[in-house]
Design an enzyme around this catalytic site. Structure first.
Site, PDB file in Angstrom:
ATOM      1  N   ASP A   1      -5.336  11.196  11.603  1.00 36.89           N
ATOM      2  CA  ASP A   1      -3.852  11.628  11.833  1.00 36.89           C
ATOM      3  C   ASP A   1      -3.501  11.592  10.196  1.00 36.89           C
ATOM      4  OD1 ASP A   1      -1.360  10.830  13.966  1.00 36.89           O
ATOM      5  OD2 ASP A   1      -1.020  10.508  11.868  1.00 36.89           O
TER       6      ASP A   1
ATOM      7  N   ASN B   1      -3.656  16.280  20.019  1.00 34.78           N
ATOM      8  CA  ASN B   1      -2.543  15.899  20.412  1.00 34.78           C
ATOM      9  C   ASN B   1      -1.425  15.589  19.506  1.00 34.78           C
ATOM     10  OD1 ASN B   1      -0.770  13.876  22.162  1.00 34.78           O
ATOM     11  ND2 ASN B   1      -1.343  12.418  20.525  1.00 34.78           N
TER      12      ASN B   1
ATOM     13  N   TYR C   1      10.937  24.240  19.560  1.00 29.43           N
ATOM     14  CA  TYR C   1       9.889  23.047  19.965  1.00 29.43           C
ATOM     15  C   TYR C   1       9.210  23.897  21.107  1.00 29.43           C
ATOM     16  CZ  TYR C   1       7.770  19.009  22.212  1.00 29.43           C
ATOM     17  OH  TYR C   1       6.826  18.267  22.672  1.00 29.43           O
TER      18      TYR C   1
ATOM     19  N   LYS D   1       5.242  24.823  22.204  1.00 32.67           N
ATOM     20  CA  LYS D   1       4.485  24.375  23.261  1.00 32.67           C
ATOM     21  C   LYS D   1       4.074  25.196  24.472  1.00 32.67           C
ATOM     22  CE  LYS D   1       4.297  20.085  21.787  1.00 32.67           C
ATOM     23  NZ  LYS D   1       2.996  19.606  21.573  1.00 32.67           N
TER      24      LYS D   1
ATOM     25  N   ILE E   1       7.976  10.543  28.173  1.00 34.30           N
ATOM     26  CA  ILE E   1       7.037   9.334  28.233  1.00 34.30           C
ATOM     27  C   ILE E   1       7.640   8.637  26.987  1.00 34.30           C
ATOM     28  CG2 ILE E   1       4.589   8.656  27.582  1.00 34.30           C
ATOM     29  CD1 ILE E   1       5.187  10.925  30.091  1.00 34.30           C
TER      30      ILE E   1
ATOM     31  N   THR F   1       7.311   6.821  24.262  1.00 39.23           N
ATOM     32  CA  THR F   1       6.454   6.807  22.912  1.00 39.23           C
ATOM     33  C   THR F   1       7.561   6.786  21.782  1.00 39.23           C
ATOM     34  OG1 THR F   1       6.810   9.181  22.657  1.00 39.23           O
ATOM     35  CG2 THR F   1       5.029   8.232  24.085  1.00 39.23           C
TER      36      THR F   1
END
Length: 257
Positions: A40, A93, A161, A165, A194, A196
């Site tokens: 990361d 991811n 976005y 995707k 989700i 997050t």
């Protein structure tokens, strides 16, 4: 979560591993017995994920990696091979979100559209490009790419976005056909809403913002990172040996219909 996979002796590479789905998946790989590289751009977050893995007795390598830079991706994978000797699984991811805005208001400079493409799409390409030769050398393996519910439908205010995707799914399906006969299975996971840090930023962290996104979920709640993790580990396991080029939607019914 009950552990149902045994990845003892396997090596997993996880990008975007500092929080949310990436961290939960890196931990799950480790609990299943795999050695894990966490990659990361955030060194601090990487080290925290590595600490959590070490706490459960896992083997881990933390590497700073900007997935939009070929040299970073290659260096992170080279260190994985130097440390663990091989690569079996990759979970690509890493990604960023877009502020809510109609397409005419999206900036075409680096901070908006170009940055989304650089990380969400170019980053995915670079990871695949440099992971596949390592899996070929290993005799096969599995790659899972993170797309989104926004990769299978249009979402107002998310043109940039969603375009990245959607493209991830196209790349996944095409790459899967390139290497299916070589024992490499490439699939995508498409999370819905989700719980997050990314979703907290998207909602603005307000009760109103939270209510707005939960209202989009037929199940009446946000998903948990571990619910996406379960799909990723399944797609990497022998249980998914016949799953090739699939975009697995895990979204509480958000995109049904």
């Amino acid at each position: 979560m009950t552990q149902t996979h045994d990845f003892t002796g396997k090596v997993a590479f996880v990008t975007g591993a500092t929080s949310g789905i990436g961290r939960a998946t890196a931990l799950a790989f480790a609990k299943a017995g795999a050695a894990v590289t966490v990659a990361d751009v955030s060194e601090e977050g990487n080290l925290e994920t590595a600490r959590l893995i070490e706490e459960v007795g896992g083997r881990v390598l933390a590497v700073r990696c900007d997935v939009s830079k070929a040299e970073d991706v290659k260096a992170a994978l080279d260190r994985t091979i130097q440390t663990f000797g091989k690569l079996d699984f990759a979970f690509n991811n890493a990604g960023i979100e877009q502020p809510v805005a109609p397409v005419s208001e999206i900036e075409d400079e680096d901070e908006d559209f170009d940055r989304l493409v650089a990380i969400n799409l170019r980053g995915m390409f670079l990871c695949l490009k440099h992971q596949v030769p390592l899996l070929l050398r290993n005799g096969g393996g599995a790659i899972v790419n993170t797309s989104s519910g926004a990769g299978v439908k249009g979402i107002a205010g998310q043109a940039a976005y969603a375009s990245t995707k959607h493209a991830v799914i196209g790349m996944t399906k095409s790459a899967a056909l390139d290497y299916a006969k070589d024992g490499i299975r490439i699939n995508a996971v498409c999370p819905g809403i989700i719980d997050t840090p990314m979703m907290q930023r998207f909602t603005g962290g307000t009760p109103e913002g939270l209510a707005r996104v939960i209202a989009q979920e037929p199940v009446g709640r946000m998903g948990r990172p571990e619910e996406i993790t379960a799909a990723v580990l399944y797609l990497c396991s022998d249980m998914a040996a016949f799953v090739i080029g699939h975009a697995m939607v895990v979204d509480g019914g958000q995109t049904v219909g």
